[in-house]
Design an enzyme around this catalytic site. Structure first.
Site, PDB file in Angstrom:
ATOM      1  N   LYS A  15     -48.642  47.425  32.441  1.00  0.00           N
ATOM      2  CA  LYS A  15     -49.524  46.956  33.505  1.00  0.00           C
ATOM      3  C   LYS A  15     -49.818  48.061  34.537  1.00  0.00           C
ATOM      4  O   LYS A  15     -50.581  48.950  34.246  1.00  0.00           O
ATOM      5  CB  LYS A  15     -48.949  45.690  34.146  1.00  0.00           C
ATOM      6  CG  LYS A  15     -48.845  44.555  33.112  1.00  0.00           C
ATOM      7  CD  LYS A  15     -48.781  43.171  33.722  1.00  0.00           C
ATOM      8  CE  LYS A  15     -49.020  42.111  32.651  1.00  0.00           C
ATOM      9  NZ  LYS A  15     -47.822  41.523  32.092  1.00  0.00           N
TER      10      LYS A  15
ATOM     11  N   ASP B  88     -37.125  44.940  31.979  1.00  0.00           N
ATOM     12  CA  ASP B  88     -38.537  44.882  31.634  1.00  0.00           C
ATOM     13  C   ASP B  88     -39.305  44.856  32.957  1.00  0.00           C
ATOM     14  O   ASP B  88     -39.391  43.823  33.617  1.00  0.00           O
ATOM     15  CB  ASP B  88     -38.807  43.626  30.799  1.00  0.00           C
ATOM     16  CG  ASP B  88     -40.302  43.409  30.534  1.00  0.00           C
ATOM     17  OD1 ASP B  88     -41.134  44.110  31.149  1.00  0.00           O
ATOM     18  OD2 ASP B  88     -40.631  42.520  29.720  1.00  0.00           O
TER      19      ASP B  88
ATOM     20  N   PHE C 110     -40.644  36.447  29.853  1.00  0.00           N
ATOM     21  CA  PHE C 110     -41.820  36.838  29.067  1.00  0.00           C
ATOM     22  C   PHE C 110     -41.736  38.329  28.767  1.00  0.00           C
ATOM     23  O   PHE C 110     -41.630  39.142  29.677  1.00  0.00           O
ATOM     24  CB  PHE C 110     -43.112  36.541  29.831  1.00  0.00           C
ATOM     25  CG  PHE C 110     -44.340  36.925  29.055  1.00  0.00           C
ATOM     26  CD1 PHE C 110     -44.867  36.069  28.090  1.00  0.00           C
ATOM     27  CD2 PHE C 110     -44.963  38.149  29.258  1.00  0.00           C
ATOM     28  CE1 PHE C 110     -45.992  36.429  27.349  1.00  0.00           C
ATOM     29  CE2 PHE C 110     -46.084  38.512  28.526  1.00  0.00           C
ATOM     30  CZ  PHE C 110     -46.602  37.650  27.579  1.00  0.00           C
TER      31      PHE C 110
END
Ligand SMILES: *Cc1c(COP(=O)(O)O)cnc(C)c1O
Length: 399
Positions: A252, A223, A138
């Site tokens: 995040k 990532d 993702f």
């Protein structure tokens, strides 16, 4: 406290329907706890999808926001500001990277990484542009990052895709080799697949991948939007593997709840020239001031060690549940963990946990046979025990 005897339905017809939301309105947050409009409290093991790495309304973050808001919010990306420079220094001093570009979301940071790799391919690899990514990965919800993601169904949703993202299998180096062509410029992966169900990359795989990408003159992009910023017990997840990637993205946790993300790279790869990359809010003083507060708290003596220790504590407690209820197992790194249920009761557990009385519990089920936990990194052992006690009650109900 609990006024659920009068549950007025929430009228939110003007809010675009992009996800199924329960009939509650979150009003306040403090550490690991959220409070809704009826005064009901929820123990939060989601933390905005691993965003609030220091819990809700962390005092350091609140103070950084207040101080910076009074001083300077956004002088425009055309000028330097102090927090932008300080946070860049902190990030490069504590990683293998030399340059930082700030963005507002993980997807945007990953778009930047994709652009940077393609630019590098134009300059150094005869226009190679393909980036090998992984099944079940993702990387975000922009068109390019959706195309990079290996989420089932996303190849046709909003078709046509952005081309150039062949998919390999995580922890299978041969599958990566099979994807390499003369058009390949990079390999991009999450060191721990988050949305895919908390699947860590193997130590051997990461080392082989770094060696392979070096041999074939390919960039390695990590990532770390979910796994970075202390989540796994190291400041950055790649540091578990004794390797140095070429590019890293953060999101995040870096903002502790506010929109902040970053694209980092080594000097050798930093090939953007003015005009290639930008964005109105990039590096704004208000958000980067928050990033400074977050990283300083993570780097405080003993903090990251406590994340590892609490990760082990959570692991032990989850393993107890496994043996009590005959569940399949648990996995993860640090405070990014999953409980494998062995049957598809995840969504029911999520709902029952939220509705639990007198206190709700917020967890998530990225796959129906699995629960994911991403509490605040400063969660207490008592809170972990409370979470597991609630789960125990619910698992009994469902067994
Ligand atoms: C959440 C996530 C993203 C996307 O971040 P946004 O801030 O939602 O755009 C990208 N990569 C990973 C690994 C993520 O977990």
């Amino acid at each position: 406290m609990n006024q659920l005897s009068d549950p007025r339905p929430v009228d939110a017809h003007s809010v675009m329907h992009i996800t199924k939301r329960p009939d509650i309105i979150m009003m306040e947050g403090n550490g690991s706890w959220l409070v809704d409009q009826n005064g009901k409290r929820y123990l939060d093991f989601l933390q905005g999808w691993a965003v609030n790495c220091l819990g809700h309304c962390n005092p350091g973050i609140v103070s950084a926001l207040n101080k910076q808001a009074k001083k300077l919010i956004n002088p425009s990306p055309a000028f330097y500001n102090e927090p932008m420079i300080r946070l860049s220094d902190l990030l490069t001093n504590h990683s293998c990277f030399d340059k930082v570009f700030f963005a507002n979301s993980g997807a945007e940071a990953n778009e930047g990484a994709i652009k940077l790799a393609r630019k590098w391919g134009q300059l150094h690899k005869d226009g190679a542009y393909e980036i090998i990514t992984f099944d079940h990965s993702f990387h975000g919800r922009t068109l390019a990052t959706m195309s990079a993601s290996g989420k089932p169904g996303w190849d046709t949703l909003f078709a046509p895709q952005v081309p150039g993202f062949p998919k390999a299998d995580l922890n299978d180096i041969e599958s990566v080799k099979r994807c390499i062509t003369d058009k390949t410029v990079a390999v991009m992966l999450e060191p721990v697949q988050g949305e895919g169900g908390v699947i860590p990359a193997d130590d051997a795989f990461m080392k082989e991948l770094r060696q392979l990408t070096k041999e074939r003159n390919l960039l390695l992009i990590v990532d770390e939007v979910q796994a970075g910023f202390g989540r796994t017990g190291k400041l950055f997840a790649y540091q578990h593997f004794g390797i140095e990637p070429d590019i890293m993205t953060l999101g995040k946790g870096i903002g502790g709840g506010v929109p902040l993300a970053a694209l980092l790279c080594t000097d050798a790869v930093a090939c953007f020239v003015p005009g290639d990359q930008g964005g109105t809010y990039n590096g704004n003083a208000l958000m980067t001031a928050v990033g400074i507060s977050v990283i300083e708290q993570l780097l405080a003596p003993g903090f990251l060690a406590s994340v590892i220790q609490k990760g082990e504590f959570l692991q032990d407690e989850l393993l107890k549940l496994c043996s009590e209820f005959g569940l399949q197992g648990e996995r993860g790194k640090g405070l990014l963990r999953a409980l494998m249920l062995g049957r598809e009761i995840g969504p029911s557990l999520v709902e029952l946990a939220r509705e639990h009385e007198p206190q709700g519990l917020l967890i998530n089920s990225p796959r129906p046979d699995l629960l994911r936990f991403m509490p605040a990194l400063n969660v207490t052992e008592d809170e972990i025990l409370t979470m597991c006690a609630t789960l125990r009650v619910l698992l009994k109900k469902l067994s």
